[in-house]
Every structure is written in C-alpha cells, then in structure tokens.
Scaffold this active site. Structure first.
Site, PDB file in Angstrom:
ATOM      1  N   TRP A   1      62.809  -0.120  78.525  1.00  0.00           N
ATOM      2  CA  TRP A   1      63.961  -0.433  79.375  1.00  0.00           C
ATOM      3  C   TRP A   1      64.171   0.587  80.469  1.00  0.00           C
ATOM      4  CZ3 TRP A   1      65.117  -5.101  80.030  1.00  0.00           C
ATOM      5  CH2 TRP A   1      64.990  -6.025  78.992  1.00  0.00           C
TER       6      TRP A   1
ATOM      7  N   ASP B   1      72.414   4.288  80.475  1.00  0.00           N
ATOM      8  CA  ASP B   1      72.386   2.928  79.930  1.00  0.00           C
ATOM      9  C   ASP B   1      72.521   3.060  78.415  1.00  0.00           C
ATOM     10  OD1 ASP B   1      71.721   0.474  78.871  1.00  0.00           O
ATOM     11  OD2 ASP B   1      69.834   0.258  79.953  1.00  0.00           O
TER      12      ASP B   1
ATOM     13  N   LYS C   1      74.802  -6.232  71.901  1.00  0.00           N
ATOM     14  CA  LYS C   1      74.317  -5.481  70.740  1.00  0.00           C
ATOM     15  C   LYS C   1      75.514  -5.150  69.848  1.00  0.00           C
ATOM     16  CE  LYS C   1      70.171  -4.883  72.695  1.00  0.00           C
ATOM     17  NZ  LYS C   1      69.698  -5.598  73.847  1.00  0.00           N
TER      18      LYS C   1
HETATM   19  C1  LIG Z   1      68.663  -0.521  76.617  1.00  0.00           C
HETATM   20  C2  LIG Z   1      68.582  -1.809  77.377  1.00  0.00           C
HETATM   21  N1  LIG Z   1      68.797  -1.792  78.701  1.00  0.00           N
HETATM   22  C3  LIG Z   1      68.749  -2.926  79.433  1.00  0.00           C
HETATM   23  C4  LIG Z   1      68.474  -4.145  78.860  1.00  0.00           C
HETATM   24  C5  LIG Z   1      68.489  -5.405  79.697  1.00  0.00           C
HETATM   25  O1  LIG Z   1      69.699  -6.031  79.476  1.00  0.00           O
HETATM   26  P1  LIG Z   1      70.194  -7.415  80.112  1.00  0.00           P
HETATM   27  O2  LIG Z   1      69.363  -8.490  79.509  1.00  0.00           O
HETATM   28  O3  LIG Z   1      71.629  -7.484  79.755  1.00  0.00           O
HETATM   29  O4  LIG Z   1      70.004  -7.314  81.598  1.00  0.00           O
HETATM   30  C6  LIG Z   1      68.232  -4.203  77.469  1.00  0.00           C
HETATM   31  C7  LIG Z   1      67.945  -5.500  76.826  1.00  0.00           C
HETATM   32  O5  LIG Z   1      67.878  -5.648  75.642  1.00  0.00           O
HETATM   33  C8  LIG Z   1      68.302  -3.011  76.718  1.00  0.00           C
HETATM   34  O6  LIG Z   1      68.098  -3.018  75.387  1.00  0.00           O
END
Ligand SMILES: Cc1ncc(COP(=O)(O)O)c(C=O)c1O
Length: 365
Positions: A105, A175, A199
């Site tokens: 991510w 994040d 989550k």
């Molecule tokens: C730590 C993290 N950041 C970003 C994301 C992307 O999230 P989204 O699908 O809400 O854009 C995820 C997706 O699981 C994630 O686990």
C-alpha cells in the site's frame, strides 16, 4: 442470533461487532428515534448532523485529540488520500516530500505524489519482498521536507510499525487504514492521519481524515472543492450527499469501542492477546509454515504466512471455509494465507481458529 461474521478473518471489509450488526439490522428497517429507515434519512436532517457531531466527539475522546485537529468524514477511500495529501501539501514545493516504501500500500502511494511534486523514497523494503521495516537510524530523512508519508500497518504483508518513524520537526502523514483505533496513538506527533472505515471502523464508503488546521492554513493550493480539505471542514463533512449509512455504522462502532470495550488501552490489550495467540500457534507449527514478516515488525492486525508445501494452500482454504472460517486467502499480490484480526474479532474466534489450524497441520487434507 449468532452471526457467521464472528469467524470472518477477511483483510477488509471485515468483521464488525455483532452488537453493532444487530443495531444496524434494526436501523435499516427503522431508526428507533426517527421511525423511518436509515437508508431514507436526509443528510440535511438535524439527526444526521448530530450523528456526525457525536462520531467526531468519540474520535476526539478516544485519541485525546487536540482542538487543532479537524475530524473529517470523506469519500474516495484511502486511495483518494494518496492524491489529496500531495495536492494539498506538496504542490509548488521545491523540497521533496519523504516517503517510506514498506509494502504494497505505501508503494501504491508513491506515484500519486510523484505526479504532483518532488518526492524522495527515503527507504524501501521492495528488494527484500517487504519482510521488515526500517529502524530509525537506518533512514536519512530530509529535515526540510514538506512532510513524511508512511503506512503504519501494511495490510498485505502483515507489517506494523511499533515505533513512530521520522523527524518530529517534519510534519508526519500516516495512512492508518488497517490499524486505526486498534491502539493508543500519540497524535501530538502527527500532522495528518487518514483511515478508511472498512477495517476497524465500519463499512466501506467513508474515510476519516484528521488534519491539523494550523498546517492546513498554510496551504496556498487552489483545488476543486471536493479535493480540498478546507471545503470539507467548512461544510462539516456534508459538502455533498455523504454516505449516511456508512457514517451511522461508524458511530455505532465508535460507541462500542468507547463504552463496551472501554477505550484504546483496553482494545490494545485485547489485540495483543489475539496476535500473540496466532503467532505462537504458527510458530509451534515449525517448518510447516513461514511467517512473512520479521518478528520485530509483525502486525497485530494481519498475520501473513505461506505453507512449506504449496499444495496445502488450496486445501487449507477449502477446508477452513467448510469449517466456517472465512476470508483467509492472502492478497493476490503475495499469495499465502492472511489471518486478519481487526478490533471486532473476538478472542474466542481466535482460539477456535488456532485449534483448527493445528488440527489441519496434523492431518492436511
Ligand atoms: C493500508 C491501506 N492503505 C490504502 C488502502 C486502499 O484503500 P481504499 O480501497 O479505501 O482506497 C488499503 C486497502 O486495503 C490499505 O489496506
């Protein structure tokens, strides 16, 4: 009524507290205090303004937030934050934003920044398949960087920071999508934290952003309203029609965390107990399994491992599903097995799983 969800080990969207699901079930038919369905409530109603205000107050309480932080309920998921952060705080900068590349991510966030302005990846675990995280002395940070961006819990690889990286003199952006509100956080050390709901907070559709107003005041960027934190702040998170359903569920989860669990210290203790049960059980299996993350940076939210015998993988998934354990297939980029144990996963479910995994490994297939 028992919910099958109690054994939902999915990486997200994932398990939610059954007491919350029961209230949601009721609210879909009729919100008790309104007498109509949650799905038909106007986002301009006083009731919904109160939902947003109460949810904000719980976030403030749980994280002991200073007044300088704005609490925003946004859309577009964490992915939109990958762009909104550099659009707001990097555009026009001559010094590079610093990024830690610690997993799937955080890696995804890099091109979003590179498109907007100068950025430097100050550490990368890519070449070692993201099995570890940097120690503070291993990274040379730029003291003049507009900000440092990192991901506190790498959901795919099962890596979690147990120390806060970076320089206190440089604004930290984090994040926290997959470990938000799973443990206490010293928010004084952050400038911006974001986390999508799916989550630890509720269903997909809403993303929380906690932004320092004093930092936001310094930005001179001219952005479309929807991409501008200032507009969302001014509109109290109701700039257009927000996901009323998702935000209401977030409120119920926040009440659960504050009043049923008893806050973040208690939540952390429960999460630590769950994670140690899982990792101890995996370690007892010896060479049959290989845990992806190095011990010092293992995640308390996602345990990721591979079987020594690749043919066990599909058998494990098929049989576990039949036994009622859901959602353990590893992320498509890494394979293997991922056991996610977000806040709402109960200790009992972990015990059930540990027992089942041990039995599987004694007699695979
Ligand atoms: C730590 C993290 N950041 C970003 C994301 C992307 O999230 P989204 O699908 O809400 O854009 C995820 C997706 O699981 C994630 O686990």
């Amino acid at each position: 009524m028992a919910f099958l969800d109690e054994h939902n080990f999915s990486g997200g969207p994932g398990v939610l507290p059954s007491s919350v699901l029961q209230q949601v079930q009721q609210a879909i038919l009729q919100v008790p205090e309104l007498g109509i369905s949650l799905l038909g409530v106007s986002h301009r109603s006083d009731w919904f303004a109160q939902v947003v205000a109460e949810a904000e107050s719980h976030v403030r309480y749980l994280l002991n937030l200073e007044d300088d932080f704005a609490v925003l309920f946004l859309q577009g998921g964490a992915t939109q934050q990958f762009s909104m952060v550099p659009m707001t705080f990097l555009a026009g900068s001559t010094s590079p934003a610093n990024y830690l590349d610690t997993g799937y991510w955080s890696h995804k966030s890099l091109p979003h920044a590179a498109r907007i302005g100068p950025m430097r990846t100050v550490w990368s675990g890519y070449a070692r398949s993201y099995r570890d995280l940097p120690l503070q002395h291993e990274v040379v940070y730029d003291p003049g960087a507009p900000y440092l961006h990192y991901v506190s819990n790498e959901t795919v690889e099962g890596l979690q920071f147990h120390e806060i990286p970076g320089l206190d003199s440089v604004p930290r952006v984090c994040d926290m999508s997959s470990d938000f509100l799973s443990r206490p956080v010293d928010m004084k050390r952050y400038a911006l934290v974001y986390a999508h709901a799916q989550k630890n907070l509720g269903p997909a559709g809403v993303t929380l952003a906690l932004v320092r107003k004093s930092w936001l005041d310094q930005t001179k960027t001219d952005l479309p309203d929807f991409l501008d934190y200032r507009q969302h702040l001014q509109a109290r998170s109701i700039l257009n029609t927000p996901p009323v359903f998702a935000i209401y569920v977030v409120l119920l989860v926040l009440r659960w965390l504050r009043f049923e669990i008893g806050g973040l210290d208690k939540m952390q203790a429960i999460n630590a107990a769950k994670a140690s049960k899982i990792y101890n059980a995996l370690e007892r299996l010896g060479d049959d399994v290989k845990i992806h993350a190095q011990p010092s940076c293992r995640s308390q939210m996602n345990a990721v491992f591979h079987f020594r015998h690749p043919e066990w993988q599909q058998k494990f998934l098929d049989l576990s599903q039949k036994a009622g354990f859901i959602g353990m297939e590893g992320h498509r980029s890494l394979g293997g097995i991922r056991i996610s144990m977000y806040n709402a996963m109960q200790l009992q479910a972990i015990d059930d799983l540990v027992e089942w995994v041990a039995e599987f490994c004694r007699q695979p297939g």
